[in-house]
Enzyme design. Structure first.
Site, mmCIF file in Angstrom:
data_model
loop_
_atom_site.group_PDB
_atom_site.id
_atom_site.type_symbol
_atom_site.label_atom_id
_atom_site.label_comp_id
_atom_site.label_asym_id
_atom_site.label_seq_id
_atom_site.Cartn_x
_atom_site.Cartn_y
_atom_site.Cartn_z
ATOM 1 N N LYS A 112 -31.580 -15.144 18.160
ATOM 2 C CA LYS A 112 -32.916 -15.442 18.683
ATOM 3 C C LYS A 112 -34.015 -15.125 17.663
ATOM 4 O O LYS A 112 -35.110 -15.657 17.755
ATOM 5 C CB LYS A 112 -33.147 -14.720 20.002
ATOM 6 C CG LYS A 112 -32.233 -15.278 21.087
ATOM 7 C CD LYS A 112 -32.650 -14.927 22.479
ATOM 8 C CE LYS A 112 -31.827 -15.698 23.501
ATOM 9 N NZ LYS A 112 -30.393 -15.319 23.492
HETATM 10 C C1 LIG Z 1 -29.385 -16.075 24.074
HETATM 11 C C2 LIG Z 1 -27.998 -15.826 23.573
HETATM 12 C C3 LIG Z 1 -26.967 -16.790 23.736
HETATM 13 C C4 LIG Z 1 -27.168 -18.079 24.494
HETATM 14 O O1 LIG Z 1 -28.024 -18.964 23.823
HETATM 15 P P1 LIG Z 1 -28.657 -20.234 24.567
HETATM 16 O O2 LIG Z 1 -29.605 -20.817 23.578
HETATM 17 O O3 LIG Z 1 -29.343 -19.676 25.785
HETATM 18 O O4 LIG Z 1 -27.552 -21.144 24.908
HETATM 19 C C5 LIG Z 1 -25.727 -16.500 23.178
HETATM 20 N N1 LIG Z 1 -25.489 -15.332 22.527
HETATM 21 C C6 LIG Z 1 -26.452 -14.390 22.352
HETATM 22 C C7 LIG Z 1 -26.110 -13.129 21.636
HETATM 23 C C8 LIG Z 1 -27.736 -14.609 22.861
HETATM 24 O O5 LIG Z 1 -28.682 -13.645 22.691
#
Ligand SMILES: *Cc1c(COP(=O)(O)O)cnc(C)c1O
Length: 461
Positions: A112
């Site tokens: 993220k």
């Molecule tokens: C947010 C997140 C996901 C999922 O990602 P999306 O974009 O919501 O599909 C997977 N793994 C981690 C570690 C995350 O923080």
């Protein structure tokens, strides 16, 4: 570049306004009106370039002319200057034709950061030149909140408040939110669960006096700016392994469908992607939708990959818009039915487009743990549980072309699940080694709209 809503009724906006607005006013999500096309020569020219350079080339046509080249270069450099690895998104090899794309070298050790760091710099730049200031409030179950705090801390055009459920996030996640000392970021420990935090956030957006009074804005996963940033690493990884001269496939651990939608965009823009595989944990609404043609919510079952524990995949609407031939009315009808009944049948035409475009699989809790253990034994790599879901599903789809699985978090973010699976306690990277020595600062608040509003108004004045 113009942006249109997936429900077809909101105003058409340029990139900057689509980003600052977040959710479209008709309840839909913004998507680019057209898809920029990259030729094989354009793609070949990215091989061996820096991450920032590839980011500029990939995002520029989607951003359009709202920034000069010099301004946009500066934004990108500030966003990615703080990563702990020079390549930003390096790969390691797991098996002869299987690679792991490490997206956890950002400041909070999860993918993220790629989106949030860029969105932070974009907001700061755009608001400053407009002479505006906003209050961003977010609700988090862990990763999003820490990424937002790291991205916005010290930016003077923004005050950021992150609500998290008191006592229900991991120690690493909490400390990443509570140890930054900049005065514009505020960690709020709400007496409630994640759903309470989300409900209070919704209440704030529905309280128009408050919303206008504090100039409330959002950066949740529906914001187009976040998807935009994630398209880049698909290009970086594919060119590193031979695109445009050879195709690659990707497997993406998925919750809200944001990350895999970025991969779908990369393919639409001309990147040589063979397969795009959706990997879910036991919360498998997407896998079931592709499999059965019915998009149906069930309750959330907490798992050891908590960032993928979702009831509804909110970004799925973006691909449905294409699957329905960009018919905003059809999307709205389907989404309304889903909202009212908890399920809807995807049309014949749309489901065949989705099945042509994506493959999918799910990993149970036992399979996820077994994969962590197995990968450690076979390669020495310690996977986080989310990445392990991806690796497990990817193994079902290995073929001629290289498979790249996205590693979405560093194992040290989820040490208990990792240790239980493989016996190894993953350490934080050295640059974060003092996380547990830093002083924490947070405010505990009741699960109450008025209390939250009073606190926020008091802090920003
Ligand atoms: C947010 C997140 C996901 C999922 O990602 P999306 O974009 O919501 O599909 C997977 N793994 C981690 C570690 C995350 O923080």
């Amino acid at each position: 570049m113009q942006y249109v809503s997936t429900r077809g009724k909101a105003p058409v906006l340029n990139f900057e306004d689509a980003m600052l607005t977040g959710l479209a006013r008709d309840g839909g999500l913004y998507v680019p009106a057209e898809t920029p096309q990259f030729s094989p020569d354009d793609i070949a020219a990215m091989a061996g370039k820096s991450y920032a350079d590839i980011a500029f080339r990939v995002m520029k046509p989607l951003v359009g002319d709202v920034f000069t080249d010099e301004e946009f270069t500066g934004i990108i450099e500030r966003a990615y200057g703080d990563f702990g690895h020079e390549a930003c998104a390096p790969m390691v090899q797991l098996a002869p034709n299987h690679f792991l794309l490490e997206l956890f070298h950002g400041p909070t050790l999860a993918f993220k950061d790629f989106a949030m760091q860029l969105v932070g710099q974009l907001f700061q730049f755009s608001l400053t030149r407009r002479g505006e200031r906003v209050t961003i409030v977010g609700a988090t179950s862990g990763d999003t909140g820490s990424a937002a705090i790291e991205a916005f801390k010290g930016l003077d055009a923004v005050d950021l408040f992150i609500m998290y459920p008191h006592g229900r996030v991991s120690d690493v996640q909490r400390r990443q939110m509570t140890t930054p000392t900049e005065s514009n970021v505020h960690a709020l420990a709400v007496d409630g669960d994640f759903d309470d935090c989300q409900a209070r956030l919704k209440d704030m957006f529905n309280d128009h006096d408050f919303r206008d009074g504090v100039r409330l804005a959002g950066v949740n996963s529906l914001n187009w700016g976040r998807v935009l940033a994630q398209i880049v690493y698909y290009f970086a990884a594919a060119t590193a392994l031979g695109a445009p001269h050879r195709k690659v496939s990707f497997t993406v651990p998925t919750g809200n469908f944001g990350d895999i939608f970025a991969g779908y965009m990369a393919k639409k823009m001309g990147l040589q992607i063979d397969r795009l595989v959706i990997a879910t944990n036991q919360n498998d609404i997407l896998h079931r939708a592709i499999d059965t043609g019915t998009y149906a919510a069930t309750g959330v079952k907490p798992s050891i990959s908590p960032s993928m524990d979702i009831q509804v995949s909110s970004n799925f609407e973006r691909v449905l818009f294409d699957a329905y031939g960009r018919d905003g009315n059809a999307v709205e009808v389907g989404m309304e039915e889903f909202k009212n009944t908890g399920s809807f049948e995807i049309s014949q035409g749309a489901i065949s487009m989705l099945r042509d475009t994506f493959q999918s699989g799910r990993a149970s809790e036992e399979e996820t743990s077994a994969t962590i253990k197995d990968m450690l034994a076979r390669t020495g790599e310690v996977l986080c549980p989310h990445s392990a879901v991806g690796v497990k599903v990817a193994q079902e789809y290995l073929g001629e072309e290289p498979m790249i699985t996205l590693a979405t978090a560093h194992p040290a973010k989820f040490p208990d699940a990792v240790q239980a699976a493989c016996g190894v306690h993953p350490d934080l990277p050295a640059r974060m080694g003092d996380l547990f020595d830093r002083e924490e600062c947070f405010t505990q608040v009741p699960n109450d709209l008025d209390a939250l509003k009073t606190l926020i108004k008091g802090r920003i004045s």
